[in-house]
Design a protein around this motif. Structure first.
Motif, PDB file in Angstrom:
ATOM      1  N   LEU A   1       0.855  -1.191   0.000  1.00  0.00           N
ATOM      2  CA  LEU A   1       0.000   0.000   0.000  1.00  0.00           C
ATOM      3  C   LEU A   1       0.888   1.237   0.000  1.00  0.00           C
ATOM      4  N   CYS A   2       0.494   2.233  -0.757  1.00  0.00           N
ATOM      5  CA  CYS A   2       1.143   3.544  -0.747  1.00  0.00           C
ATOM      6  C   CYS A   2       0.052   4.588  -0.555  1.00  0.00           C
ATOM      7  N   THR A   3       0.205   5.417   0.462  1.00  0.00           N
ATOM      8  CA  THR A   3      -0.787   6.452   0.755  1.00  0.00           C
ATOM      9  C   THR A   3      -0.193   7.827   0.484  1.00  0.00           C
ATOM     10  N   GLY A   4      -0.918   8.627  -0.280  1.00  0.00           N
ATOM     11  CA  GLY A   4      -0.459   9.966  -0.596  1.00  0.00           C
ATOM     12  C   GLY A   4      -1.157  11.017   0.244  1.00  0.00           C
ATOM     13  N   SER A   5      -0.448  12.122   0.512  1.00  0.00           N
ATOM     14  CA  SER A   5      -1.034  13.232   1.250  1.00  0.00           C
ATOM     15  C   SER A   5      -0.394  14.542   0.810  1.00  0.00           C
ATOM     16  N   GLY A   6      -1.135  15.632   1.000  1.00  0.00           N
ATOM     17  CA  GLY A   6      -0.612  16.949   0.676  1.00  0.00           C
ATOM     18  C   GLY A   6      -0.723  17.344  -0.782  1.00  0.00           C
ATOM     19  N   PHE A   7      -1.378  16.507  -1.587  1.00  0.00           N
ATOM     20  CA  PHE A   7      -1.588  16.839  -2.995  1.00  0.00           C
ATOM     21  C   PHE A   7      -2.858  16.140  -3.496  1.00  0.00           C
ATOM     22  N   THR A   8      -3.325  16.538  -4.668  1.00  0.00           N
ATOM     23  CA  THR A   8      -4.526  15.948  -5.251  1.00  0.00           C
ATOM     24  C   THR A   8      -4.147  14.634  -5.925  1.00  0.00           C
ATOM     25  N   PHE A   9      -4.273  13.565  -5.157  1.00  0.00           N
ATOM     26  CA  PHE A   9      -3.814  12.234  -5.591  1.00  0.00           C
ATOM     27  C   PHE A   9      -4.422  11.843  -6.934  1.00  0.00           C
TER      28      PHE A   9
ATOM     29  N   ASN B   1       3.570   5.252  -9.718  1.00  0.00           N
ATOM     30  CA  ASN B   1       4.496   4.199 -10.108  1.00  0.00           C
ATOM     31  C   ASN B   1       4.986   3.401  -8.897  1.00  0.00           C
ATOM     32  N   TRP B   2       5.469   2.211  -9.187  1.00  0.00           N
ATOM     33  CA  TRP B   2       6.227   1.425  -8.218  1.00  0.00           C
ATOM     34  C   TRP B   2       7.636   1.188  -8.774  1.00  0.00           C
TER      35      TRP B   2
ATOM     36  N   PHE C   1       2.560  -9.302 -10.999  1.00  0.00           N
ATOM     37  CA  PHE C   1       2.241  -8.137 -10.171  1.00  0.00           C
ATOM     38  C   PHE C   1       1.114  -7.346 -10.832  1.00  0.00           C
ATOM     39  N   THR C   2       0.271  -6.734  -9.989  1.00  0.00           N
ATOM     40  CA  THR C   2      -0.820  -5.888 -10.486  1.00  0.00           C
ATOM     41  C   THR C   2      -0.824  -4.568  -9.733  1.00  0.00           C
ATOM     42  N   ILE C   3      -0.779  -3.471 -10.465  1.00  0.00           N
ATOM     43  CA  ILE C   3      -0.873  -2.142  -9.873  1.00  0.00           C
ATOM     44  C   ILE C   3      -2.330  -1.699  -9.916  1.00  0.00           C
ATOM     45  N   SER C   4      -2.782  -1.044  -8.848  1.00  0.00           N
ATOM     46  CA  SER C   4      -4.145  -0.519  -8.808  1.00  0.00           C
ATOM     47  C   SER C   4      -4.168   0.686  -7.870  1.00  0.00           C
TER      48      SER C   4
ATOM     49  N   VAL D   1     -10.312   7.728  -3.898  1.00  0.00           N
ATOM     50  CA  VAL D   1     -11.065   8.247  -2.752  1.00  0.00           C
ATOM     51  C   VAL D   1     -10.305   8.023  -1.444  1.00  0.00           C
ATOM     52  N   ARG D   2      -9.433   7.027  -1.450  1.00  0.00           N
ATOM     53  CA  ARG D   2      -8.612   6.739  -0.271  1.00  0.00           C
ATOM     54  C   ARG D   2      -7.171   7.239  -0.425  1.00  0.00           C
ATOM     55  N   ASN D   3      -6.888   7.969  -1.519  1.00  0.00           N
ATOM     56  CA  ASN D   3      -5.511   8.428  -1.806  1.00  0.00           C
ATOM     57  C   ASN D   3      -4.519   7.259  -1.726  1.00  0.00           C
ATOM     58  N   SER D   4      -4.924   6.119  -2.262  1.00  0.00           N
ATOM     59  CA  SER D   4      -4.153   4.896  -2.092  1.00  0.00           C
ATOM     60  C   SER D   4      -3.747   4.266  -3.410  1.00  0.00           C
ATOM     61  N   LEU D   5      -2.521   3.758  -3.417  1.00  0.00           N
ATOM     62  CA  LEU D   5      -1.945   3.015  -4.529  1.00  0.00           C
ATOM     63  C   LEU D   5      -1.566   1.640  -4.000  1.00  0.00           C
ATOM     64  N   TYR D   6      -1.784   0.612  -4.810  1.00  0.00           N
ATOM     65  CA  TYR D   6      -1.514  -0.751  -4.379  1.00  0.00           C
ATOM     66  C   TYR D   6      -0.586  -1.457  -5.366  1.00  0.00           C
ATOM     67  N   LEU D   7       0.118  -2.467  -4.848  1.00  0.00           N
ATOM     68  CA  LEU D   7       0.849  -3.397  -5.695  1.00  0.00           C
ATOM     69  C   LEU D   7       0.566  -4.799  -5.168  1.00  0.00           C
ATOM     70  N   GLN D   8      -0.220  -5.550  -5.918  1.00  0.00           N
ATOM     71  CA  GLN D   8      -0.482  -6.936  -5.584  1.00  0.00           C
ATOM     72  C   GLN D   8       0.609  -7.788  -6.206  1.00  0.00           C
ATOM     73  N   MET D   9       1.332  -8.514  -5.360  1.00  0.00           N
ATOM     74  CA  MET D   9       2.462  -9.312  -5.822  1.00  0.00           C
ATOM     75  C   MET D   9       2.158 -10.791  -5.602  1.00  0.00           C
ATOM     76  N   ASN D  10       2.077 -11.548  -6.670  1.00  0.00           N
ATOM     77  CA  ASN D  10       1.811 -12.985  -6.608  1.00  0.00           C
ATOM     78  C   ASN D  10       3.006 -13.768  -7.133  1.00  0.00           C
ATOM     79  N   SER D  11       3.012 -15.062  -6.860  1.00  0.00           N
ATOM     80  CA  SER D  11       4.085 -15.953  -7.348  1.00  0.00           C
ATOM     81  C   SER D  11       5.455 -15.362  -7.056  1.00  0.00           C
ATOM     82  N   LEU D  12       5.661 -14.936  -5.821  1.00  0.00           N
ATOM     83  CA  LEU D  12       6.905 -14.249  -5.472  1.00  0.00           C
ATOM     84  C   LEU D  12       8.099 -15.184  -5.544  1.00  0.00           C
ATOM     85  N   ARG D  13       9.222 -14.622  -5.953  1.00  0.00           N
ATOM     86  CA  ARG D  13      10.479 -15.351  -6.137  1.00  0.00           C
ATOM     87  C   ARG D  13      11.546 -14.728  -5.238  1.00  0.00           C
ATOM     88  N   ASP D  14      12.613 -15.484  -5.014  1.00  0.00           N
ATOM     89  CA  ASP D  14      13.725 -14.961  -4.211  1.00  0.00           C
ATOM     90  C   ASP D  14      14.206 -13.616  -4.755  1.00  0.00           C
TER      91      ASP D  14
END
Lengths: 106, 126
Positions: B21-29, B35-36, B68-71, B75-88
């Motif tokens: 999760l990435c949460t933004g503040s102080g600007f119009t998200f 980006n990630w 990986f999926t970015i979304s 409304v929550r000023n939130s950015l996500y990165l869903q990471m599946n099938s993780l590798r070393d």
């Protein structure tokens, strides 16, 4: 895919000296989409230069960028102690970063 | 003050999943593309994924495409990165970063990342 190659890998200089860092693209790129960043351990990367030569907000004027086509340069005119860090170039044709140049105190 | 803050990192086994999760503040998200980017131990910066303000367009690095999926939720000023099938080799500090310019439409192109979070560590290990 455009590859960015930075040189040298490590640059050893003293405070007060001039630093010249190179970023070479594998093919000619639009300079409007070339950026430089400073990164210190444990900190967030910091945008220095965008559009190859425009300083980001709050960046001291000892930092300057130049170049076009395949060859780009970041110059730090007089090194301050806080300038020792790793520097990356990035081009937005593929969002790729160069491998970085470590600027260390001599 | 314009800020980004990541969370959600941790230790996960190979093949597992994690959502950052990435949460933004102080600007119009909702006005900015996001980006990630990650940095593996001893390595350089690697861009991973991009998303436009309305989520109409996403781009991925080849190294994470299909895993990986970015979304985002504006409304929550939130950015996500869903990471599946993780590798070393996914072990890294993960940063979110804001595009320098406000998004202006279909002809917009990113040209720099001007605001970065402090990063969250992801360790993939058994």
């Amino acid at each position: 895919e455009i590859v960015l190659t930075q040189s040298p890998g490590t640059l050893s200089l003293s405070p007060g000296e001039r630093a010249t860092l190179s970023c070479r693209a594998s093919q000619s790129v639009d300079s409007n989409y070339l950026a430089w960043y400073q990164h210190k351990p444990g900190q967030a990367p910091r945008l220095l230069i965008y559009g190859a030569s425009s300083r980001a907000t709050g960046i001291p004027d000892r930092f300057s960028g130049s170049g076009s086509g395949t060859d780009f340069t970041l110059t730090i005119s007089r090194l301050e102690p806080e300038d020792f860090a790793v520097y990356y170039c990035q081009h937005f044709s593929g969002y790729t970063f160069g491998q970085g140049t470590k600027l260390e105190i001599k | 003050e314009v800020q980004l803050a990541e969370s959600g990192g941790g230790l996960v086994q190979p093949g597992g999943s994690l959502r950052l999760l990435c949460t933004g503040s102080g600007f119009t998200f909702s006005s900015y593309s996001m980006n990630w980017v990650r940095q593996a131990p001893g390595k350089g910066l690697e861009w991973l994924a991009y998303i436009t303000p309305s989520s109409s367009t996403m781009y991925y690095a080849d190294s994470v495409k299909g895993r990986f999926t970015i979304s985002r939720e504006n409304v929550r000023n939130s950015l996500y990165l869903q990471m599946n099938s993780l590798r070393d080799e996914d072990t890294a500090v993960y940063y979110c970063a804001r595009d320098l310019l406000r998004y202006t439409g279909s002809y917009y192109r990113s040209n720099a990342f001007d605001v970065w979070g402090q990063g969250t560590m992801v360790t993939v290990s058994s």
